[in-house]
Design a protein around this motif. Structure first.
Motif, PDB file in Angstrom:
ATOM      1  N   MET A  49       0.942  -1.090  -0.051  1.00 48.06           N
ATOM      2  CA  MET A  49      -0.045   0.166   0.229  1.00 48.06           C
ATOM      3  C   MET A  49       0.845   1.329  -0.103  1.00 48.06           C
ATOM      4  SD  MET A  49      -3.031   0.350   2.592  1.00 48.06           S
ATOM      5  CE  MET A  49      -4.442  -0.719   2.134  1.00 48.06           C
ATOM      6  N   THR A  50       0.308   2.233  -0.571  1.00 54.16           N
ATOM      7  CA  THR A  50       0.911   3.666  -0.285  1.00 54.16           C
ATOM      8  C   THR A  50       0.077   4.403   0.882  1.00 54.16           C
ATOM      9  OG1 THR A  50      -0.649   4.552  -1.875  1.00 54.16           O
ATOM     10  CG2 THR A  50       1.520   3.820  -2.824  1.00 54.16           C
ATOM     11  N   PHE A  51       1.154   5.386   1.586  1.00 48.86           N
ATOM     12  CA  PHE A  51       0.294   6.048   2.571  1.00 48.86           C
ATOM     13  C   PHE A  51       1.100   7.475   2.663  1.00 48.86           C
ATOM     14  CE2 PHE A  51       3.925   5.710   5.159  1.00 48.86           C
ATOM     15  CZ  PHE A  51       3.660   6.179   6.631  1.00 48.86           C
ATOM     16  N   LYS A  52       0.330   8.171   3.432  1.00 49.53           N
ATOM     17  CA  LYS A  52       0.970   9.621   3.769  1.00 49.53           C
ATOM     18  C   LYS A  52       0.421  10.037   5.311  1.00 49.53           C
ATOM     19  CE  LYS A  52      -1.131  13.781   2.586  1.00 49.53           C
ATOM     20  NZ  LYS A  52      -1.705  14.776   1.486  1.00 49.53           N
ATOM     21  N   VAL A  53       1.234  10.611   5.830  1.00 54.36           N
ATOM     22  CA  VAL A  53       0.966  11.030   7.341  1.00 54.36           C
ATOM     23  C   VAL A  53       0.472  12.597   7.094  1.00 54.36           C
ATOM     24  CG1 VAL A  53       1.825  11.409   9.768  1.00 54.36           C
ATOM     25  CG2 VAL A  53       2.506   9.436   8.165  1.00 54.36           C
ATOM     26  N   THR A  54      -0.571  13.027   7.742  1.00 56.07           N
ATOM     27  CA  THR A  54      -0.749  14.461   7.706  1.00 56.07           C
ATOM     28  C   THR A  54      -1.096  14.791   9.159  1.00 56.07           C
ATOM     29  OG1 THR A  54      -2.276  14.028   5.914  1.00 56.07           O
ATOM     30  CG2 THR A  54      -2.581  16.034   6.968  1.00 56.07           C
ATOM     31  N   VAL A  55      -0.405  15.734   9.706  1.00 53.79           N
ATOM     32  CA  VAL A  55      -0.424  16.177  11.271  1.00 53.79           C
ATOM     33  C   VAL A  55      -1.084  17.701  11.255  1.00 53.79           C
ATOM     34  CG1 VAL A  55       0.752  16.793  13.405  1.00 53.79           C
ATOM     35  CG2 VAL A  55       1.393  14.791  12.048  1.00 53.79           C
ATOM     36  N   ARG A  56      -2.034  17.490  12.216  1.00 61.23           N
ATOM     37  CA  ARG A  56      -2.486  19.089  12.451  1.00 61.23           C
ATOM     38  C   ARG A  56      -2.186  19.209  13.892  1.00 61.23           C
ATOM     39  NH1 ARG A  56      -8.089  19.300  11.914  1.00 61.23           N
ATOM     40  NH2 ARG A  56      -7.867  21.636  12.663  1.00 61.23           N
ATOM     41  N   ARG A  57      -1.862  20.634  14.342  1.00 63.02           N
ATOM     42  CA  ARG A  57      -1.592  20.881  15.471  1.00 63.02           C
ATOM     43  C   ARG A  57      -2.265  22.254  15.996  1.00 63.02           C
ATOM     44  NH1 ARG A  57       3.750  23.412  18.027  1.00 63.02           N
ATOM     45  NH2 ARG A  57       3.610  24.187  16.372  1.00 63.02           N
ATOM     46  N   PRO A  58      -3.708  21.841  16.254  1.00 61.67           N
ATOM     47  CA  PRO A  58      -4.280  23.088  16.833  1.00 61.67           C
ATOM     48  C   PRO A  58      -3.847  23.268  18.309  1.00 61.67           C
ATOM     49  CG  PRO A  58      -5.970  21.180  16.295  1.00 61.67           C
ATOM     50  CD  PRO A  58      -4.770  20.733  16.138  1.00 61.67           C
ATOM     51  N   PHE A  59      -3.466  22.513  19.168  1.00 58.33           N
ATOM     52  CA  PHE A  59      -2.944  22.438  20.438  1.00 58.33           C
ATOM     53  C   PHE A  59      -1.417  23.095  20.502  1.00 58.33           C
ATOM     54  CE2 PHE A  59      -1.320  20.590  24.366  1.00 58.33           C
ATOM     55  CZ  PHE A  59      -1.766  21.608  25.239  1.00 58.33           C
ATOM     56  N   LYS A  60      -1.302  24.424  20.103  1.00 59.37           N
ATOM     57  CA  LYS A  60       0.247  24.838  19.937  1.00 59.37           C
ATOM     58  C   LYS A  60       0.990  24.610  21.139  1.00 59.37           C
ATOM     59  CE  LYS A  60      -0.691  26.229  15.819  1.00 59.37           C
ATOM     60  NZ  LYS A  60      -0.898  25.124  14.881  1.00 59.37           N
ATOM     61  N   GLN A  61       0.718  24.289  22.519  1.00 61.26           N
ATOM     62  CA  GLN A  61       1.818  23.947  23.608  1.00 61.26           C
ATOM     63  C   GLN A  61       2.549  22.755  23.166  1.00 61.26           C
ATOM     64  OE1 GLN A  61      -1.109  25.735  23.713  1.00 61.26           O
ATOM     65  NE2 GLN A  61      -1.525  26.245  25.922  1.00 61.26           N
ATOM     66  N   PHE A  62       1.693  21.768  22.279  1.00 68.03           N
ATOM     67  CA  PHE A  62       2.673  20.658  22.163  1.00 68.03           C
ATOM     68  C   PHE A  62       3.800  21.001  21.490  1.00 68.03           C
ATOM     69  CE2 PHE A  62       3.267  16.588  20.047  1.00 68.03           C
ATOM     70  CZ  PHE A  62       3.462  15.556  21.023  1.00 68.03           C
ATOM     71  N   PRO A  63       4.951  20.758  21.942  1.00 68.16           N
ATOM     72  CA  PRO A  63       6.234  21.100  21.350  1.00 68.16           C
ATOM     73  C   PRO A  63       6.963  20.638  20.112  1.00 68.16           C
ATOM     74  CG  PRO A  63       6.582  19.742  23.276  1.00 68.16           C
ATOM     75  CD  PRO A  63       5.092  19.716  22.840  1.00 68.16           C
ATOM     76  N   HIS A  64       5.970  19.973  19.243  1.00 68.18           N
ATOM     77  CA  HIS A  64       6.776  19.443  17.886  1.00 68.18           C
ATOM     78  C   HIS A  64       5.861  20.260  16.856  1.00 68.18           C
ATOM     79  CE1 HIS A  64       8.987  16.394  20.286  1.00 68.18           C
ATOM     80  NE2 HIS A  64       7.661  16.236  21.249  1.00 68.18           N
ATOM     81  N   ARG A  65       6.549  20.591  15.947  1.00 69.21           N
ATOM     82  CA  ARG A  65       5.862  21.391  14.715  1.00 69.21           C
ATOM     83  C   ARG A  65       5.148  19.998  14.012  1.00 69.21           C
ATOM     84  NH1 ARG A  65      10.355  24.126  12.541  1.00 69.21           N
ATOM     85  NH2 ARG A  65       9.286  23.944  10.736  1.00 69.21           N
TER      86      ARG A  65
END
Ligand code: ATP
Ligand code: MG
Length: 398
Positions: A104-120
């Motif tokens: 299979m092919t795949f991709k990861v999409t991250v959204r971070r509305p909680f900006k205090q989480f310290p990873h971009r």
């Protein structure tokens, strides 16, 4: 493994000020279809709803939710704490479960509305993607057209991981005050029209014209069974059974043969309008599709429609029979609709109904018909039953 279901709104998102009301209606219906699950919690937010499973199996819950209008898409999800290692581990589990060993092919999409989480987000995309790739086989990245998209949303209360969306029922959630009378025969078309009408956020009540002894108990049962299937989508539905024998016999006796079908339809309209009035419905829905049969030519519609100024909703108007049948099958109506019992229209169908009936002729003939008395008599004899969503298993009907 899955502990949440994420529900995404469709058109509700475009509703501006009315959005809140729609979300409240949607939440009410979501809770209704899940009443059997004591443990489940439903939380709504501005842009989506989250069902917390608390141990319930996700599959039957998803199936129930797929019948709810107003849901655009849904997906099972895993929630974790704000911890990148944990997120990576859960991401791997989720991908493995969805991949089931296939390439299979795949991709990861991250959204971070909680900006205090310290990873971009960008860093996490790479980090999580790399971790999953290193620990699986037969998986490659395709950012443009992936077979699987792993979504990670870091919110204030935790990170939600989800994969492939299931398609929801679409449409709008039911607003109880928006009521429409559905003229329901035992055929293929009108139940589909009922489904599509409900899909636009209205509550329907069904009206069925019954002509015993020319139409049997079994044909009435068929209509009750069709309504039962529709309750899956709209909750309990009231069904009004109209005694129509006398009207039909009188029409057959007094009216010219080639206008009897037109006049019978006009009588149905008048009676349905009265029932709409009594039950506070604001429109009438039918299963008509333009050009399908003699009563559904544009001239026929014009002449039949003359007797009411209620809006007539015809959700099937532009559809071919094959398209209608496809929907009918998809929502489990078809096998009931094709049961071979007689309908009041077919029993009294004249040999050669007029395909271009004129209003002035219909009006002239009806001067010899006790229209008001027949309407009153039929309305007075209506039997109303409530078809409950619950009661029995649907599989018994099919
Ligand atoms: P259906 O498949 O819904 O029976 P049809 O193709 O047979 O439709 P008609 O017989 O012309 O078409 O009926 C047109 C519409 O009139 C139906 O879709 C339905 O809305 C309404 N109607 C017909 N018969 C009845 C009935 N016995 N009771 C209530 N409504 C009816
Ligand atoms: Mg029919």
């Amino acid at each position: 493994m899955y502990d949440h279901i994420i529900i995404r709104y469709g058109e509700i998102s475009l509703k501006g000020k009315n959005r809140k009301g729609f979300i409240t209606s949607l939440k009410k219906r979501v809770k209704q279809v899940l009443t059997d699950y004591d443990s489940i919690e439903v939380h709504q937010s501005f842009d989506r709803m989250v069902v917390k499973l608390n141990g319930a199996n996700h599959e039957p819950v998803i199936n129930k939710l797929k019948t709810v209008f107003g849901i655009h898409s849904l997906s099972v999800a895993i929630k974790t704490e704000h911890d990148l290692d944990l997120i990576k581990e859960k991401a791997l589990q989720l991908v493995e479960d969805q991949q089931r060993g296939e390439s299979m092919t795949f991709k990861v999409t991250v959204r971070r509305p909680f900006k205090q989480f310290p990873h971009r987000s960008q860093d996490m995309n790479r980090d999580i993607g790399g971790f999953v790739l290193r620990n699986t086989e037969n998986l490659t990245v395709d950012v443009h057209n992936p077979g699987m998209e792993l979504k990670v949303e870091v919110k204030q209360d935790g990170a939600y991981l989800s994969c492939n969306n299931s398609v929801g029922a679409g449409g709008l959630p039911t607003v109880q005050d928006n009521k429409v009378m559905l003229m329901l025969s035992g055929g293929i078309d009108s139940p589909v029209a009922g489904y599509l009408t409900m899909k636009r956020g209205v509550k329907v009540e069904a009206v069925h014209f019954h002509s015993p002894p020319f139409t049997s108990e079994r044909s009435r049962q068929k209509v009750e069974d069709l309504v039962k299937v529709l309750t899956r989508y709209g909750g309990d539905i009231r069904l009004h059974i109209v005694p129509f024998t006398n009207t039909q016999k009188t029409i057959q006796k007094e009216m010219p043969d080639n206008y009897s079908m037109t006049i019978m339809r006009r009588m149905m309209m008048r009676i349905t309008e009265k029932l709409a009035e009594q039950n506070h419905a604001l429109a009438i829905a039918t299963g008509e599709s333009l050009g399908q049969v003699a009563s559904q030519t544009i001239q026929s519609m014009n002449t039949i429609n003359e007797v009411t100024n209620y809006p007539i909703l015809r959700p099937l108007i532009s559809m071919d029979k094959l398209e209608i049948m496809k929907i009918s099958r998809a929502i489990d109506l078809y096998d009931i609709s094709i049961r071979p019992y007689e309908d009041c229209c077919t029993v009294f169908l004249p040999e050669a109904p007029k395909t271009k009936p004129k209003r002035e002729h219909a009006n002239k003939f009806e001067q010899y018909l006790p229209v008001d008395e027949l309407v009153q008599e039929a309305v007075a004899g209506v039997e109303t039953i409530i078809i409950n969503e619950k009661d029995e298993e649907f599989s018994d009907l099919l």
